[in-house]
Design a protein around this motif. Structure first.
Motif, PDB file in Angstrom:
ATOM      1  N   HIS A 122     -48.477 -19.642 -55.156  1.00 45.71           N
ATOM      2  CA  HIS A 122     -48.297 -19.970 -56.569  1.00 45.71           C
ATOM      3  C   HIS A 122     -47.462 -18.886 -57.220  1.00 45.71           C
ATOM      4  O   HIS A 122     -47.710 -17.708 -57.006  1.00 45.71           O
ATOM      5  CB  HIS A 122     -49.665 -20.058 -57.239  1.00 45.71           C
ATOM      6  N   ILE A 179     -45.990 -25.037 -67.116  1.00 48.29           N
ATOM      7  CA  ILE A 179     -45.549 -25.187 -65.735  1.00 48.29           C
ATOM      8  C   ILE A 179     -44.073 -25.552 -65.787  1.00 48.29           C
ATOM      9  O   ILE A 179     -43.675 -26.481 -66.501  1.00 48.29           O
ATOM     10  CB  ILE A 179     -46.334 -26.300 -64.997  1.00 48.29           C
ATOM     11  N   ASN A 230     -40.934 -26.792 -63.461  1.00 49.29           N
ATOM     12  CA  ASN A 230     -40.655 -27.391 -62.157  1.00 49.29           C
ATOM     13  C   ASN A 230     -39.333 -28.145 -62.223  1.00 49.29           C
ATOM     14  O   ASN A 230     -39.189 -29.068 -63.022  1.00 49.29           O
ATOM     15  CB  ASN A 230     -41.785 -28.343 -61.750  1.00 49.29           C
ATOM     16  N   ASN A 231     -38.380 -27.739 -61.420  1.00 48.02           N
ATOM     17  CA  ASN A 231     -37.071 -28.404 -61.339  1.00 48.02           C
ATOM     18  C   ASN A 231     -36.443 -28.615 -62.715  1.00 48.02           C
ATOM     19  O   ASN A 231     -35.963 -29.692 -63.041  1.00 48.02           O
ATOM     20  CB  ASN A 231     -37.186 -29.736 -60.605  1.00 48.02           C
ATOM     21  N   VAL A 233     -45.044 -32.957 -58.965  1.00 52.35           N
ATOM     22  CA  VAL A 233     -45.070 -31.536 -59.313  1.00 52.35           C
ATOM     23  C   VAL A 233     -45.966 -30.773 -58.335  1.00 52.35           C
ATOM     24  O   VAL A 233     -45.661 -29.651 -57.937  1.00 52.35           O
ATOM     25  CB  VAL A 233     -45.523 -31.330 -60.774  1.00 52.35           C
ATOM     26  N   SER A 277     -44.188 -30.043 -55.085  1.00 51.57           N
ATOM     27  CA  SER A 277     -42.999 -29.207 -55.205  1.00 51.57           C
ATOM     28  C   SER A 277     -43.289 -27.747 -54.861  1.00 51.57           C
ATOM     29  O   SER A 277     -44.319 -27.194 -55.242  1.00 51.57           O
ATOM     30  CB  SER A 277     -42.463 -29.288 -56.633  1.00 51.57           C
ATOM     31  N   SER A 330     -41.186 -25.449 -55.915  1.00 48.24           N
ATOM     32  CA  SER A 330     -40.503 -24.675 -56.955  1.00 48.24           C
ATOM     33  C   SER A 330     -41.312 -24.581 -58.250  1.00 48.24           C
ATOM     34  O   SER A 330     -40.826 -24.041 -59.232  1.00 48.24           O
ATOM     35  CB  SER A 330     -39.133 -25.287 -57.247  1.00 48.24           C
ATOM     36  N   ARG A 331     -42.529 -25.087 -58.251  1.00 48.15           N
ATOM     37  CA  ARG A 331     -43.336 -25.058 -59.480  1.00 48.15           C
ATOM     38  C   ARG A 331     -43.756 -23.626 -59.786  1.00 48.15           C
ATOM     39  O   ARG A 331     -44.111 -22.866 -58.899  1.00 48.15           O
ATOM     40  CB  ARG A 331     -44.503 -26.023 -59.317  1.00 48.15           C
ATOM     41  N   GLN A 332     -43.684 -23.267 -61.065  1.00 50.10           N
ATOM     42  CA  GLN A 332     -44.054 -21.928 -61.521  1.00 50.10           C
ATOM     43  C   GLN A 332     -44.883 -22.031 -62.793  1.00 50.10           C
ATOM     44  O   GLN A 332     -44.685 -22.930 -63.602  1.00 50.10           O
ATOM     45  CB  GLN A 332     -42.824 -21.081 -61.812  1.00 50.10           C
TER      46      GLN A 332
END
Length: 192
Positions: A50, A123, A125-126, A175, A178, A180-182
């Motif tokens: 994460h 969050i 994401n993309n 999501v 993915s 790339s989720r932050q």
């Protein structure tokens, strides 16, 4: 002659309504467990790394379990899970997509009280931004007796104190898949 009326609790419509309420409560209590302050381990967990990005100065990326500091606040994400519903045994709310639930701790390292709110968590994401769901966050932090220890809704956090609880996001299932989720965290608001 005056006809006596039955008390409302002896009328057929009231008895039927009471039966539906009791059956609904029993059904809700017997339904599958969801994450809550009472039982966070029942949610499906993910071991995926994460990432946390903090707003202020330069972005910092940390892994699940690491502490991210922003200004005079520090945050730690202990666990991540997902669920279709959140809440206690009696009152649950259902996601439009799926609930992404983060178990976090927020610590105030400043010399003044800070207001912590769900609006400070997002969050990313993309290229899309997902805000925390304030209602679902409150319900995920609610115990079966109805008490809420930390709602993350405009809560004041005094210096050197730590607030533990859940932040909940209603996101599309894509999501969760993915990589790339932050999580983006903003600094708390200083109270005056």
């Amino acid at each position: 002659m005056v006809k006596e009326k039955k008390p409302f609790y002896k009328r057929g419509w009231f008895i039927i309504l009471a039966i539906f309420i009791v059956l609904g409560g029993i059904g809700n209590a017997l339904s599958d467990s969801t994450p809550s302050a009472e039982n966070p381990s029942t949610a499906k967990s993910s071991t995926q790394t994460h990432k946390v990005t903090v707003k202020e100065n330069t972005p910092e990326t940390t892994a699940l379990g690491d502490v991210a500091s922003i200004g005079k606040m520090s945050y730690k994400v202990y666990n991540q899970s997902y669920s279709k519903k959140v809440g206690n045994a009696y009152l649950k709310t259902e996601a439009t997509g799926i609930y992404y639930v983060l178990s976090i701790a927020a610590r105030n390292n400043s010399t003044e009280a800070v207001t912590v709110d769900t609006s400070g968590f997002k969050i990313i994401n993309n290229g899309k931004t997902y805000s925390a769901d304030a209602e679902a966050t409150m319900q995920a932090n609610q115990a079966n007796d109805g008490s809420i220890k930390h709602s993350f809704f405009l809560e004041s956090l005094n210096p050197d104190q730590v607030m533990h609880g859940y932040i909940v996001f209603d996101v599309p299932f894509s999501v969760l898949k993915s990589s790339s989720r932050q999580l983006e965290v903003s600094n708390g608001f200083l109270d005056s």
